[in-house]
Design an enzyme around this catalytic site. Structure first.
Site, PDB file in Angstrom:
ATOM      1  N   ASP A   1       0.830  -1.211   0.000  1.00 27.37           N
ATOM      2  CA  ASP A   1       0.000   0.000   0.000  1.00 27.37           C
ATOM      3  C   ASP A   1       0.865   1.263   0.000  1.00 27.37           C
ATOM      4  O   ASP A   1       1.975   1.259   0.534  1.00 27.37           O
ATOM      5  CB  ASP A   1      -0.897  -0.029   1.248  1.00 27.37           C
TER       6      ASP A   1
ATOM      7  N   HIS B   1       2.648   3.474  -9.016  1.00 28.55           N
ATOM      8  CA  HIS B   1       2.434   2.040  -9.262  1.00 28.55           C
ATOM      9  C   HIS B   1       3.636   1.421  -9.987  1.00 28.55           C
ATOM     10  O   HIS B   1       4.027   0.289  -9.705  1.00 28.55           O
ATOM     11  CB  HIS B   1       1.151   1.816 -10.065  1.00 28.55           C
TER      12      HIS B   1
ATOM     13  N   LEU C   1      11.627 -20.043  -4.503  1.00 26.05           N
ATOM     14  CA  LEU C   1      10.623 -19.159  -3.893  1.00 26.05           C
ATOM     15  C   LEU C   1       9.334 -19.300  -4.696  1.00 26.05           C
ATOM     16  O   LEU C   1       9.365 -19.291  -5.922  1.00 26.05           O
ATOM     17  CB  LEU C   1      11.090 -17.698  -3.952  1.00 26.05           C
TER      18      LEU C   1
HETATM   19  C1  FPP Z   1      -2.127   0.274  -3.256  1.00 27.75           C
HETATM   20  O1  FPP Z   1      -1.606   1.565  -3.276  1.00 27.75           O
HETATM   21  C2  FPP Z   1      -1.577  -0.453  -4.367  1.00 27.75           C
HETATM   22  C3  FPP Z   1      -2.293  -1.058  -5.351  1.00 27.75           C
HETATM   23  C4  FPP Z   1      -3.750  -1.104  -5.387  1.00 27.75           C
HETATM   24  C5  FPP Z   1      -1.626  -1.682  -6.490  1.00 27.75           C
HETATM   25  C6  FPP Z   1      -0.462  -2.529  -6.160  1.00 27.75           C
HETATM   26  C7  FPP Z   1       0.286  -2.753  -7.387  1.00 27.75           C
HETATM   27  C8  FPP Z   1       1.612  -2.670  -7.492  1.00 27.75           C
HETATM   28  C9  FPP Z   1       2.529  -2.424  -6.372  1.00 27.75           C
HETATM   29  C10 FPP Z   1       2.203  -2.873  -8.809  1.00 27.75           C
HETATM   30  C11 FPP Z   1       3.093  -4.070  -8.814  1.00 27.75           C
HETATM   31  C12 FPP Z   1       2.404  -5.354  -8.910  1.00 27.75           C
HETATM   32  C13 FPP Z   1       2.728  -6.302  -9.794  1.00 27.75           C
HETATM   33  C14 FPP Z   1       2.068  -7.619  -9.768  1.00 27.75           C
HETATM   34  C15 FPP Z   1       3.730  -6.070 -10.835  1.00 27.75           C
HETATM   35  P1  FPP Z   1      -2.598   2.800  -3.453  1.00 27.75           P
HETATM   36  O2  FPP Z   1      -2.619   3.178  -4.884  1.00 27.75           O
HETATM   37  O3  FPP Z   1      -3.915   2.468  -2.867  1.00 27.75           O
HETATM   38  O4  FPP Z   1      -1.840   3.870  -2.632  1.00 27.75           O
HETATM   39  P2  FPP Z   1      -2.510   5.077  -1.837  1.00 27.75           P
HETATM   40  O5  FPP Z   1      -3.317   4.449  -0.731  1.00 27.75           O
HETATM   41  O6  FPP Z   1      -1.335   5.842  -1.329  1.00 27.75           O
HETATM   42  O7  FPP Z   1      -3.340   5.863  -2.812  1.00 27.75           O
END
Ligand code: FPP
Length: 248
Positions: free
Chosen positions: A21, A38, A132
């Site tokens: 997150d 992201h 892994l």
């Molecule tokens: C939450 O942060 C994150 C997500 C919903 C997406 C997670 C995806 C990645 C880390 C990309 C990598 C994954 C792969 C499989 C390559 P948020 O956007 O909710 O953050 P915020 O709460 O600060 O807005």
């Protein structure tokens, strides 16, 4: 045997699960668009996979996209799907060479055909690897998983009194995975957000303020050291506590 630099832990969690997150806030703090956060998150995942192999973690499960994330604006959803495809395209050969096995949990029905194909391809190519197991939770929700398990059990005509915890476990997407020993959530949010609801019943949880793109190898090392200080009782008592009670 001489200890290598990495072998510093008393106790290593066999299975770590991570709610990655804070990508959006990481980007905002740098005046960058959310997608840059992201992308930085995906690059960090790559580093953390390697850190897990270095530390001897056997299973890593990451929450990449929840069943609720479809509610985000279409641009962000599509951008995330593209990041997943790019990640699989670029990283599968390297992950394979590293001995990483790729798995997926969640419902694949709603994913676009390109992503479904790349996932299937990654799973097949890396099937025999055992350094892994990297499980990608994409379109995953703990409640959805339990509903799906119950539907399967009913479809199979299992009589009600024959259903026990093992029956449920065997119908979850995680059927072949051990329960997570340690669940980490980055970015300071203190919620489970529908991640591994059944499987995390007795997991140790670690919440950190660090945004996911900044959660590095050192952060992971600290999390593993913290895990090493926890006393896991699974609702019972430790051997030491039993002995102390016995000795009065
Ligand atoms: C939450 O942060 C994150 C997500 C919903 C997406 C997670 C995806 C990645 C880390 C990309 C990598 C994954 C792969 C499989 C390559 P948020 O956007 O909710 O953050 P915020 O709460 O600060 O807005």
């Amino acid at each position: 045997m001489k200890k290598t630099k990495e072998q510093v832990f008393e106790k290593i969690p066999q299975h770590i699960a991570i709610i990655m997150d804070g990508n959006g806030r990481w980007a905002k703090a740098r005046l960058l668009p959310r997608m840059a956060g992201h992308r930085a998150g995906a690059e960090n995942l790559r580093r953390i996979v390697t850190a897990c192999t270095d530390f001897g973690v056997k299973y890593l499960t990451i929450f990449a996209f929840s069943t609720e994330n479809w509610k985000r604006p279409a641009d962000e959803v599509n951008g995330l799907m593209d990041i997943f495809v790019d990640f699989l395209d670029k990283e599968i050969p390297k992950l394979h060479a590293q001995g990483v096995q790729i798995r997926h949990i969640g419902s694949r029905k709603e994913l676009n055909s390109n992503l479904k194909m790349k996932l299937q391809n990654g799973i097949e190519i890396t099937r025999g690897n055992d350094r892994l197991v990297l499980t990608l939770a994409i379109n995953y929700g703990g409640r959805d998983e339990i509903v799906h398990a119950v539907q399967e059990i009913v479809k199979q005509g299992v009589p009600a009194d024959a259903i026990d915890e093992l029956t449920i476990k065997e119908h979850l997407y995680t059927v072949d995975l051990p329960d997570p020993d340690l669940v980490i959530r980055t970015s300071g949010e203190l919620r489970t957000s529908n991640f591994l609801l059944w499987q995390s019943a007795y997991s140790e949880w670690l919440f950190t303020e660090t945004y996911w793109p900044d959660f590095n190898k050192e952060s992971l090392k600290k999390a593993i050291l913290d895990y090493g200080t926890r006393s896991r009782r699974f609702g019972g008592r430790t051997k030491k506590e039993e002995e102390e009670a016995y000795n009065g």
